[in-house]
Every structure is written in structure tokens, then in C-alpha cells.
Design an enzyme around this catalytic site. Sequence first.
Site, PDB file in Angstrom:
ATOM      1  N   LYS A 111     -40.601 -33.044 101.939  1.00 23.52           N
ATOM      2  CA  LYS A 111     -40.210 -31.658 102.203  1.00 23.52           C
ATOM      3  C   LYS A 111     -41.414 -30.757 102.468  1.00 23.52           C
ATOM      4  O   LYS A 111     -41.308 -29.797 103.220  1.00 23.52           O
ATOM      5  CB  LYS A 111     -39.363 -31.101 101.053  1.00 23.52           C
ATOM      6  CG  LYS A 111     -37.986 -31.735 101.007  1.00 23.52           C
ATOM      7  CD  LYS A 111     -37.035 -30.985 100.103  1.00 23.52           C
ATOM      8  CE  LYS A 111     -35.637 -31.579 100.202  1.00 23.52           C
ATOM      9  NZ  LYS A 111     -34.717 -31.021  99.196  1.00 23.52           N
ATOM     10  N   LYS A 194     -31.589 -41.423 105.775  1.00 27.24           N
ATOM     11  CA  LYS A 194     -30.386 -41.041 105.017  1.00 27.24           C
ATOM     12  C   LYS A 194     -29.680 -39.837 105.657  1.00 27.24           C
ATOM     13  O   LYS A 194     -30.327 -38.984 106.269  1.00 27.24           O
ATOM     14  CB  LYS A 194     -30.720 -40.788 103.546  1.00 27.24           C
ATOM     15  CG  LYS A 194     -31.310 -39.455 103.263  1.00 27.24           C
ATOM     16  CD  LYS A 194     -31.337 -39.143 101.766  1.00 27.24           C
ATOM     17  CE  LYS A 194     -31.981 -37.772 101.652  1.00 27.24           C
ATOM     18  NZ  LYS A 194     -32.174 -37.221 100.371  1.00 27.24           N
ATOM     19  N   LYS A 197     -28.423 -32.932 104.651  1.00 23.57           N
ATOM     20  CA  LYS A 197     -28.018 -31.573 105.015  1.00 23.57           C
ATOM     21  C   LYS A 197     -29.018 -30.957 105.979  1.00 23.57           C
ATOM     22  O   LYS A 197     -28.683 -30.055 106.725  1.00 23.57           O
ATOM     23  CB  LYS A 197     -28.021 -30.681 103.766  1.00 23.57           C
ATOM     24  CG  LYS A 197     -26.949 -30.960 102.756  1.00 23.57           C
ATOM     25  CD  LYS A 197     -27.221 -30.102 101.507  1.00 23.57           C
ATOM     26  CE  LYS A 197     -26.487 -30.634 100.311  1.00 23.57           C
ATOM     27  NZ  LYS A 197     -27.110 -30.297  99.039  1.00 23.57           N
TER      28      LYS A 197
HETATM   29  P1  TYM Z   1     -28.620 -32.873  96.656  1.00 27.78           P
HETATM   30  O1  TYM Z   1     -28.029 -31.510  96.713  1.00 27.78           O
HETATM   31  O2  TYM Z   1     -29.647 -33.246  97.653  1.00 27.78           O
HETATM   32  O3  TYM Z   1     -27.495 -33.966  96.743  1.00 27.78           O
HETATM   33  C1  TYM Z   1     -26.376 -33.917  95.882  1.00 27.78           C
HETATM   34  C2  TYM Z   1     -25.907 -35.314  95.537  1.00 27.78           C
HETATM   35  O4  TYM Z   1     -25.555 -36.043  96.717  1.00 27.78           O
HETATM   36  C3  TYM Z   1     -26.252 -37.283  96.739  1.00 27.78           C
HETATM   37  N1  TYM Z   1     -26.595 -37.602  98.128  1.00 27.78           N
HETATM   38  C4  TYM Z   1     -26.299 -38.763  98.723  1.00 27.78           C
HETATM   39  N2  TYM Z   1     -25.671 -39.869  98.278  1.00 27.78           N
HETATM   40  C5  TYM Z   1     -25.519 -40.890  99.141  1.00 27.78           C
HETATM   41  N3  TYM Z   1     -25.951 -40.847 100.436  1.00 27.78           N
HETATM   42  C6  TYM Z   1     -26.594 -39.767 100.922  1.00 27.78           C
HETATM   43  N4  TYM Z   1     -27.006 -39.732 102.194  1.00 27.78           N
HETATM   44  C7  TYM Z   1     -26.785 -38.655 100.049  1.00 27.78           C
HETATM   45  N5  TYM Z   1     -27.367 -37.438 100.202  1.00 27.78           N
HETATM   46  C8  TYM Z   1     -27.236 -36.816  99.012  1.00 27.78           C
HETATM   47  C9  TYM Z   1     -27.508 -37.034  95.916  1.00 27.78           C
HETATM   48  O5  TYM Z   1     -28.042 -38.235  95.419  1.00 27.78           O
HETATM   49  C10 TYM Z   1     -26.985 -36.139  94.825  1.00 27.78           C
HETATM   50  O6  TYM Z   1     -26.374 -36.901  93.803  1.00 27.78           O
HETATM   51  N6  TYM Z   1     -31.955 -32.776  92.999  1.00 27.78           N
HETATM   52  C11 TYM Z   1     -30.539 -32.846  93.250  1.00 27.78           C
HETATM   53  C12 TYM Z   1     -29.754 -31.740  92.599  1.00 27.78           C
HETATM   54  C13 TYM Z   1     -29.969 -31.577  91.128  1.00 27.78           C
HETATM   55  C14 TYM Z   1     -29.480 -32.453  90.125  1.00 27.78           C
HETATM   56  C15 TYM Z   1     -29.882 -31.887  88.891  1.00 27.78           C
HETATM   57  C16 TYM Z   1     -28.776 -33.651  90.159  1.00 27.78           C
HETATM   58  C17 TYM Z   1     -30.609 -30.564  90.502  1.00 27.78           C
HETATM   59  N7  TYM Z   1     -30.555 -30.745  89.162  1.00 27.78           N
HETATM   60  C18 TYM Z   1     -29.586 -32.506  87.669  1.00 27.78           C
HETATM   61  C19 TYM Z   1     -28.465 -34.259  88.929  1.00 27.78           C
HETATM   62  C20 TYM Z   1     -28.868 -33.690  87.731  1.00 27.78           C
HETATM   63  C21 TYM Z   1     -30.323 -32.754  94.744  1.00 27.78           C
HETATM   64  O7  TYM Z   1     -31.144 -32.239  95.475  1.00 27.78           O
HETATM   65  O8  TYM Z   1     -29.167 -33.163  95.178  1.00 27.78           O
END
Ligand code: TYM
Length: 332
Positions: A111, A194, A197
Site C-alpha cells: 500500500k 487477489k 476493493k
Molecule cells: P478488508 O476490509 O481488506 O477485508 C475484509 C475481509 O475480507 C477478506 N478478503 C478476502 N477474502 C478472500 N478473497 C479475497 N480476495 C479477499 N479480499 C478480502 C479479508 O481477509 C477480510 O477478512 N485488516 C482487515 C480489517 C480489520 C480486521 C480487524 C479484521 C481491522 N481490524 C480485526 C479482523 C479482526 C482488512 O483490511 O480487511
Amino acid sequence: MPRIFSGIQPTGNLHLGNYLGAIRNWVQLQADYDCIFCIVDLHALTLPIEPAELRQATREVTAAYIASGIDPERCIIFNQSMVPAHTELGWILGCLTPLGWLNRMTQFKEKAGKDRDNAGLGLYAYPVLMAADILLYRATHVPVGEDQKQHLELSRDVAGAFNRRYNTDFFPLPEPQIFGTATRVMSLRDGTKKMSKSDESDYSRINLTDDADAIALKIRRAKTDPAPLPSAVAELEARPEAANLLGIYAALADEPLPDVVARFAGRNFSDFKAELAALAATALGKIAGEMKRLMADPAQIDAVLRRGAERADAIARENMRYIADIVGLLRP
Ligand code: TYM
């Protein structure tokens, strides 16, 4: 009861990866765990975002949770910034986190890009705030997609560092729950990247709000290779796009991947894509419709978030009292 914490960033364009890698699994887990599902709006500030977009996306992620079947009575649904203890604990944990651990985080490297000196402190400290999210509730399990594995390992390390430093077992080491057939959904334009968003091409992903026509078009345009569909799962290793599309099919149909591979063995992609599009449109259409209905009444969504935040805050405050006491922060 063991406790789950997980979250999603409200940064627009919730997609099929978020659904299959995270939300859908949460729906199943809510029966057996005490669940807290967060919309991590403070994390969304780590990259530039317009205020109106952040507000809209926060409500949209909330709507997606509910539309997918997460019950706001049974689970706690709230947005992170409503509970101030997340940032407070983030600071305390940051003081125990060596820079060397953060320097290893691949998501920061991706990022921040080449111009690292201009990346924000928040982006760098992102995984520490994530550890705080989880540990604040003393969560034992964290269901996420595969891309969050490294962050979760860091959360465990930070919990361990705290427990050792203060000679306590206050924080359980959170267990990652990475399961299902689609822990890593890939881009429709490139089977080695992957689904994300932030990909500039909307053709790379299926958004949860896409209608049947958009889904069909994106799947029709999805990259494939010229060979017919393989007859064995082992062949998928060398064919990332086929692997991704078949994996998505298996996940949406809730069928084992080998069964799906066997059914489409030797067929051409255009037939398969038509069936996949129909399947995706049915599964996601229900969610999109329900999201639309919920989004028509933002006051109702805000009420869910307010109520969730009250419940989360009650747990957080109590735990923060113990944490303050452990580290020696006076609360006279
Ligand atoms: P984020 O917002 O990027 O993604 C949210 C969830 O979606 C899953 N994910 C995917 N799973 C499979 N294939 C994909 N292409 C894909 N893209 C996203 C992510 O693994 C995630 O589960 N850091 C985290 C948010 C966060 C969080 C937390 C998660 C903040 N605090 C505490 C768990 C516990 C994030 O950026 O997710």
C-alpha cells in the site's frame, strides 16, 4: 463461550472476496460463538477517503452484514470509532511493538508503494490497531480471508509481548479461522492477483451490489486460458484463472471442488461461465436486494450501529479498566 471478533474496512466496493472469504463464514459461526463484527472506519482513514464516501460505505458494510444474515440482536455490529478504547489500547500496544515486526508487513509495503517516506504513520501502525480491535474484547477466534494471516500473526505476537512484559495471561492468543473453499478469491482479470476493493478495473471484481447483467458481463469477460476445463483438481495449479472461477462456483454452490471439476470436465469456458453467472446472480441478488432495502432507511442502520456500540463499549470499558491497572495507568 469463545468470542469472535472480525471486521471489514468501509472503503467502497464490497466484493465477492469479502463475502466468500469473510462475511459468509461469519453467518455460520454466529450460532456457536459470542460474535462481534466491526466496521473498521478508523482503518479506512489510513488511505485517502472522502468523508461522504466513508459515511456511505460505513452504512453499506453494515447493510451487507445484515443482508447476508448476521443477526444484530445475537451479534454485536458496530463501527470502530464509536468505541474510543480501540485507539487507547492501540497506543499501549504500539509502545510494545518493535518496528522490526511492522517492517515485515507485506500489506504496508504494497500500500505504501515506492514512496515510503510519504506513507502515513497510520498506515504503518495499521496492524497494531487491528491487534487492539481483537485484544480489547479478549477475542479467542478471528475469522478472516487468507490475506489477513500475517496481520493475525502479528496480533498474536503483540498479545504475547504484552503478557510477557506484564507477567499476565490477560490476553488470549487469538486463533485465525481461515476456512471454506474461497479463502483467497482472485481478480477476474488476473488469476494471480487477489480480488480487491482498490483494483482500478471494476471488471476485476464482482461487487455485492452488482446486478445480474453486470455479473454476467464481468464473468463473460473474465480472463481464461484457451484449453477446455480440466478433469482433475491437480491440473488447476498451472491454470490460475480456471482455478479461481471453479473455486468461486464451488463456494457459491456449496459443493466440494472435486465434484464441480468433475461436472465441468472437458466443457468449454463459455458454457461454464453462463452457469457460473446464473449461480452468482441468484446468490448475490438476494443480498443486493436486501442491502438496497436497508440502505433506503439509514436511520435504521444508524440505530443498529448505536446499539451495537453501546454493547461493545460496555465490554471495552471493563477490559480497559483491567488493562490500565496492569500497565500502571492511574484511574483515580
Ligand atoms: P478488508 O476490509 O481488506 O477485508 C475484509 C475481509 O475480507 C477478506 N478478503 C478476502 N477474502 C478472500 N478473497 C479475497 N480476495 C479477499 N479480499 C478480502 C479479508 O481477509 C477480510 O477478512 N485488516 C482487515 C480489517 C480489520 C480486521 C480487524 C479484521 C481491522 N481490524 C480485526 C479482523 C479482526 C482488512 O483490511 O480487511
